[in-house]
Design a protein around this motif. Structure first.
Motif, PDB file in Angstrom:
ATOM      1  N   HIS A 104     -56.038 105.067  -0.366  1.00 49.16           N
ATOM      2  CA  HIS A 104     -56.234 105.711  -0.859  1.00 49.16           C
ATOM      3  C   HIS A 104     -54.866 106.041  -2.157  1.00 49.16           C
ATOM      4  O   HIS A 104     -54.313 106.629  -2.537  1.00 49.16           O
ATOM      5  N   GLU A 105     -54.595 104.362  -2.598  1.00 44.09           N
ATOM      6  CA  GLU A 105     -53.902 103.800  -3.213  1.00 44.09           C
ATOM      7  C   GLU A 105     -54.064 102.446  -4.306  1.00 44.09           C
ATOM      8  O   GLU A 105     -54.935 102.123  -2.953  1.00 44.09           O
TER       9      GLU A 105
ATOM     10  N   ALA B 189     -52.476 106.884  -7.256  1.00 41.99           N
ATOM     11  CA  ALA B 189     -53.301 107.593  -6.023  1.00 41.99           C
ATOM     12  C   ALA B 189     -55.063 107.542  -6.904  1.00 41.99           C
ATOM     13  O   ALA B 189     -55.139 107.796  -7.769  1.00 41.99           O
TER      14      ALA B 189
ATOM     15  N   ARG C 102     -58.124 109.365  -6.397  1.00 45.09           N
ATOM     16  CA  ARG C 102     -58.160 110.713  -6.212  1.00 45.09           C
ATOM     17  C   ARG C 102     -59.572 110.638  -5.856  1.00 45.09           C
ATOM     18  O   ARG C 102     -60.426 109.882  -6.201  1.00 45.09           O
ATOM     19  N   PRO C 103     -60.252 111.754  -5.206  1.00 47.24           N
ATOM     20  CA  PRO C 103     -61.368 111.962  -5.277  1.00 47.24           C
ATOM     21  C   PRO C 103     -62.189 112.131  -6.465  1.00 47.24           C
ATOM     22  O   PRO C 103     -61.950 112.340  -7.526  1.00 47.24           O
TER      23      PRO C 103
ATOM     24  N   ASP D 172     -62.701 109.678  -8.326  1.00 46.19           N
ATOM     25  CA  ASP D 172     -62.370 108.101  -9.147  1.00 46.19           C
ATOM     26  C   ASP D 172     -63.916 107.260  -8.902  1.00 46.19           C
ATOM     27  O   ASP D 172     -64.396 106.814  -8.017  1.00 46.19           O
TER      28      ASP D 172
ATOM     29  N   LEU E  37     -59.940 104.330 -12.461  1.00 46.75           N
ATOM     30  CA  LEU E  37     -59.423 104.180 -12.057  1.00 46.75           C
ATOM     31  C   LEU E  37     -58.564 103.385 -13.033  1.00 46.75           C
ATOM     32  O   LEU E  37     -56.978 102.761 -13.116  1.00 46.75           O
TER      33      LEU E  37
ATOM     34  N   ARG F  10     -56.607 104.339 -15.698  1.00 45.17           N
ATOM     35  CA  ARG F  10     -55.500 105.521 -15.270  1.00 45.17           C
ATOM     36  C   ARG F  10     -54.207 104.139 -14.983  1.00 45.17           C
ATOM     37  O   ARG F  10     -53.039 104.757 -14.993  1.00 45.17           O
TER      38      ARG F  10
END
Length: 231
Positions: free
Chosen positions: A135-136, A160, A162-163, A165, A170, A173
């Motif tokens: 989740h991270e 984080a 994200r759903p 991703d 990722l 970001r």
């Protein structure tokens, strides 16, 4: 007379986006340094174009021109030492470096790795985070030691997951946080607040129990915020 800014040698293999972030921090006055040279192992590295536009010295050392890895690394050390840098900054340099070279620069060579070390050393970290259902995610700046991506961690930035991703989403970001994290960490090193002692990271002569975190411990200018300090 003002002291000469600390010299950095930056090693790249590709686009050099962290090189650009470091140069921008220098130009903005957030990083008391100058890039003495940009060294690449790939002549097609796009970051060399950025270096040329900014009037930075560049050195091209292609491994294929040497009989073996040892000869390549000796040439690399000779080139780096010729610029007498305070720190050697790996910024997307996609080669595993040998023990002799790493030991030569121990405590002075830094790397940024796209994971929350010690998790996910090596390649394809964004995909591996997703495959593991974590989740991270994040990036870590660490001292380089002979074991791959295993040197003492100095600082981290976290995002984080994200759903929905993807690895590319990722990575996209995370990259702006890398561009803040690396110059901020280098600024602390140049102020002699962070150093490597006895195989561990020390902050103000005290062992660092956990990495400094961007937005919790690190100011964007490389200073420490009033609380936390990651100890």
């Amino acid at each position: 007379m003002a002291a000469e800014p600390a010299r950095l040698v930056v090693l790249i293999s590709g686009r050099g986006s962290n090189l650009q972030a470091i140069q921008a921090a220098i130009e903005a006055g957030r990083l008391p340094a100058r890039i003495a040279a940009v060294v690449s192992d790939r002549p097609q590295a796009a970051g060399l174009n950025h270096a040329a536009r900014h009037g930075l010295d560049t050195v091209m050392i292609e491994p294929a021109r040497f009989p073996d890895r040892s000869a390549f690394e000796r040439a690399l050390m000779t080139a780096i030492d010729g610029f007498d840098p305070r720190f050697i900054v790996l910024a997307g340099f996609m080669r595993v470096l040998g023990r002799e070279l790493v030991q030569h620069y121990l405590g002075r060579m830094l790397n940024i790795h796209p994971s929350l070390l010690p998790r996910h050393r090596g390649l394809h970290t964004h995909r591996r985070v997703l495959d593991a259902g974590e989740h991270e995610h994040g990036a870590s700046v660490h001292f380089v030691t002979p074991d791959l991506d295993a040197g003492p961690v100095i600082s981290q930035a976290r995002v984080a997951v994200r759903p929905g991703d993807t690895a590319d989403a990722l990575a996209e970001r995370l990259l702006p946080l890398e561009h803040l994290l690396y110059p901020a960490t280098l600024a602390l090193l140049l102020k002699h607040r962070v150093e490597l002692h006895h195989d561990s990271t020390h902050l103000d002569d005290t062992p660092l129990r956990q990495p400094l975190l961007l937005d919790r411990d690190l100011g964007r200018d490389g200073g420490l915020l009033d609380a936390g300090h990651g100890r």
